[in-house]
Design a protein around this motif. Structure first.
Motif, mmCIF file in Angstrom:
data_model
loop_
_atom_site.group_PDB
_atom_site.id
_atom_site.type_symbol
_atom_site.label_atom_id
_atom_site.label_comp_id
_atom_site.label_asym_id
_atom_site.label_seq_id
_atom_site.Cartn_x
_atom_site.Cartn_y
_atom_site.Cartn_z
ATOM 1 N N VAL A 35 -3.961 5.475 -6.858
ATOM 2 C CA VAL A 35 -4.280 4.059 -6.855
ATOM 3 C C VAL A 35 -4.758 3.690 -8.249
ATOM 4 C CG1 VAL A 35 -4.901 4.038 -4.412
ATOM 5 C CG2 VAL A 35 -6.683 4.395 -6.134
ATOM 6 N N ARG A 36 -4.592 2.421 -8.586
ATOM 7 C CA ARG A 36 -5.148 1.913 -9.838
ATOM 8 C C ARG A 36 -6.376 1.065 -9.513
ATOM 9 N NH1 ARG A 36 -1.069 -1.266 -13.082
ATOM 10 N NH2 ARG A 36 -1.676 -3.010 -11.733
ATOM 11 N N LEU A 37 -7.428 1.287 -10.284
ATOM 12 C CA LEU A 37 -8.665 0.547 -10.117
ATOM 13 C C LEU A 37 -8.804 -0.478 -11.229
ATOM 14 C CD1 LEU A 37 -11.117 3.526 -9.512
ATOM 15 C CD2 LEU A 37 -9.713 2.321 -7.825
ATOM 16 N N ASP A 76 -6.197 -2.378 -7.303
ATOM 17 C CA ASP A 76 -5.290 -3.502 -7.572
ATOM 18 C C ASP A 76 -3.820 -3.094 -7.519
ATOM 19 O OD1 ASP A 76 -4.881 -2.292 -10.133
ATOM 20 O OD2 ASP A 76 -4.538 -4.282 -10.998
ATOM 21 N N ALA A 77 -3.553 -1.802 -7.333
ATOM 22 C CA ALA A 77 -2.174 -1.345 -7.149
ATOM 23 C C ALA A 77 -2.213 0.039 -6.516
ATOM 24 C CB ALA A 77 -1.428 -1.295 -8.482
ATOM 25 N N VAL A 78 -1.222 0.333 -5.682
ATOM 26 C CA VAL A 78 -1.153 1.643 -5.034
ATOM 27 C C VAL A 78 0.211 2.261 -5.309
ATOM 28 C CG1 VAL A 78 -2.789 0.978 -3.231
ATOM 29 C CG2 VAL A 78 -0.334 0.726 -2.827
ATOM 30 N N GLU A 83 -1.679 5.668 1.871
ATOM 31 C CA GLU A 83 -2.001 5.022 3.136
ATOM 32 C C GLU A 83 -3.507 4.859 3.244
ATOM 33 O OE1 GLU A 83 -0.340 7.331 6.267
ATOM 34 O OE2 GLU A 83 1.750 6.990 5.654
ATOM 35 N N GLY A 84 -3.925 3.809 3.928
ATOM 36 C CA GLY A 84 -5.347 3.612 4.171
ATOM 37 C C GLY A 84 -6.088 2.905 3.056
ATOM 38 N N LEU A 85 -5.403 2.590 1.970
ATOM 39 C CA LEU A 85 -5.994 1.835 0.874
ATOM 40 C C LEU A 85 -5.022 0.737 0.472
ATOM 41 C CD1 LEU A 85 -7.373 4.748 -1.340
ATOM 42 C CD2 LEU A 85 -8.784 3.031 -0.182
ATOM 43 N N VAL A 110 -11.107 8.635 -3.531
ATOM 44 C CA VAL A 110 -11.611 7.262 -3.520
ATOM 45 C C VAL A 110 -12.388 7.041 -2.226
ATOM 46 C CG1 VAL A 110 -10.894 4.848 -3.300
ATOM 47 C CG2 VAL A 110 -9.824 6.311 -5.008
ATOM 48 N N VAL A 111 -13.527 6.376 -2.328
ATOM 49 C CA VAL A 111 -14.347 6.048 -1.164
ATOM 50 C C VAL A 111 -14.508 4.532 -1.096
ATOM 51 C CG1 VAL A 111 -16.610 6.280 -0.065
ATOM 52 C CG2 VAL A 111 -15.589 8.245 -1.258
ATOM 53 N N ARG A 112 -14.129 3.967 0.013
ATOM 54 C CA ARG A 112 -14.227 2.519 0.175
ATOM 55 C C ARG A 112 -15.691 2.113 0.314
ATOM 56 N NH1 ARG A 112 -11.171 2.181 4.087
ATOM 57 N NH2 ARG A 112 -9.220 1.475 3.188
ATOM 58 N N LEU A 113 -16.050 0.991 -0.302
ATOM 59 C CA LEU A 113 -17.405 0.457 -0.225
ATOM 60 C C LEU A 113 -17.448 -0.668 0.804
ATOM 61 C CD1 LEU A 113 -18.241 0.276 -4.041
ATOM 62 C CD2 LEU A 113 -18.834 2.095 -2.429
ATOM 63 N N PRO A 114 -18.447 -0.684 1.683
ATOM 64 C CA PRO A 114 -18.512 -1.723 2.714
ATOM 65 C C PRO A 114 -18.887 -3.081 2.120
ATOM 66 C CG PRO A 114 -20.475 -0.348 2.806
ATOM 67 C CD PRO A 114 -19.539 0.295 1.808
ATOM 68 N N ASP A 115 -18.624 -4.119 2.878
ATOM 69 C CA ASP A 115 -18.928 -5.476 2.414
ATOM 70 C C ASP A 115 -20.410 -5.662 2.131
ATOM 71 O OD1 ASP A 115 -16.259 -6.082 2.655
ATOM 72 O OD2 ASP A 115 -16.460 -7.099 4.589
ATOM 73 N N SER A 116 -21.266 -4.901 2.812
ATOM 74 C CA SER A 116 -22.708 -5.047 2.602
ATOM 75 C C SER A 116 -23.128 -4.651 1.196
ATOM 76 C CB SER A 116 -23.477 -4.205 3.617
ATOM 77 O OG SER A 116 -23.140 -2.830 3.503
#
Length: 326
Positions: A35-37, A76-78, A83-85, A110-116
């Motif tokens: 993925v690109r960040l 911003d790009a995969v 999958e899953g991102l 990569v670890v997804r960050l929650p909305d909180s």
């Protein structure tokens, strides 16, 4: 598309010892499984200081963005097969060229960050490192724990150990960091000034027993020597400091005589790193851990050199520098 025609980004390049410039380079494209960040920022790690000083083995110029490994931002790009991102996901990542506007990461790093956590900086690598060191330390309720060196890592370990029910004794050089240790739960604080005086103080505080667990979080010879002296018989010595400036000598007689368990708390398995980051996300999102007071200095990308100098010189009030990209 030719490199010259590709979309561009700014990235930091170390051009020599203590020398840095920003370059405009082609924005990287994610390959299969990547993925690109679009980076929001990157923490500055003390491990950068040896390359910044320019040892003989260091090769200049570095690759654009090199040394930055504490980045967070938005996917911003995969690449193919991911999958899953998806674009728009806010994440922390284990990637290695994050002193830039964009970086690539393997999708499984990569670890997804929650909305909180929206709007909050999240340098995942050092936060995950702290969680993994705490886990490796085996700290339990009722134990006495000494932490030698209170910076970003030491302060977090104060909070984690205190919340686990341990009594924490913090030892550090700067009055500011000792105050931070108290804010993060330390029951006792001792200035790191006199070797024998510190030992005598800890002996008195523990009624001659010394400490169940001692965490060395400086990465220098003297704190390592001191940490061993503060361990009780059959105690546990945790080496959390990053010892990168040469070999160390240890007092093997003391280690043998006291029967110490010595644990190198540095992980090398990326899966374990990721597990630590996930634990950190949960701890911060739940409110169990608030690292925000520890982000004491912020610099834009074009002032990365100043951020590295501050990390080296540790001016009064300094704990952790963040480089912000947006």
């Amino acid at each position: 598309m030719s490199d010259a025609a590709a979309p561009r980004m700014r990235a930091a390049v170390l051009s020599g010892p203590g020398q840095l410039r920003l370059e405009e380079v082609a924005r990287p494209e994610p390959g299969p499984g990547q993925v690109r960040l679009r980076l929001e920022g990157c923490g500055v790690c003390a491990s950068n200081l040896t390359p910044w000083a320019g040892p003989e083995w260091m090769q200049f110029p570095t690759q654009p963005g090199d040394l930055g490994h504490e980045g967070w931002g938005v996917v911003d790009a995969v690449g193919e097969g991911v999958e899953g991102l998806a674009p728009g996901d806010r994440v922390a990542a284990l990637s290695f060229r994050s002193y830039a506007e964009y970086d690539l990461a393997e999708a499984d790093a990569v670890v997804r960050l929650p909305d909180s956590l929206a709007g909050q900086p999240f340098p995942g690598e050092p936060l995950g490192c702290a969680m993994n060191i705490f886990r490796r330390s085996g700290i339990e309720a009722g134990q006495t724990v000494a932490i030698v060196g209170i910076g970003f890592l030491g302060a977090i370990l104060c909070r984690l150990a205190t919340d686990a029910g341990a009594r924490v004794i913090a030892v550090s050089r700067r009055p500011f960091s000792l105050e931070v240790a108290r804010q993060f739960g330390a029951a006792e604080t001792i200035p790191m000034e006199d070797h024998n005086g510190i030992i005598a103080c800890v002996k008195e505080l523990t009624e001659g027993r010394f400490c169940d667990v001692v965490i060395e979080a400086v990465g220098k010879q003297w704190p390592l020597d001191l940490a061993a002296e503060l361990c009780k018989e059959r105690g546990r010595l945790i080496v959390a400091g990053y010892h990168q400036d040469g070999p160390r000598q240890v007092n093997m007689w003391l280690w043998n005589w006291r029967g110490l368990d010595v644990i190198n708390a540095h992980e090398r398995d990326p899966k374990v790193y990721l597990a630590g980051i996930r634990d950190a996300v949960e701890a911060v999102a739940s409110g169990r851990l608030d690292p925000s007071p520890l982000y004491t200095h912020r610099f834009p990308l074009d002032r990365l050199g100043e951020a590295l100098d501050a990390t080296r010189d540790r001016p009064d009030g300094f704990l952790k520098a963040l480089v912000t990209v947006r």
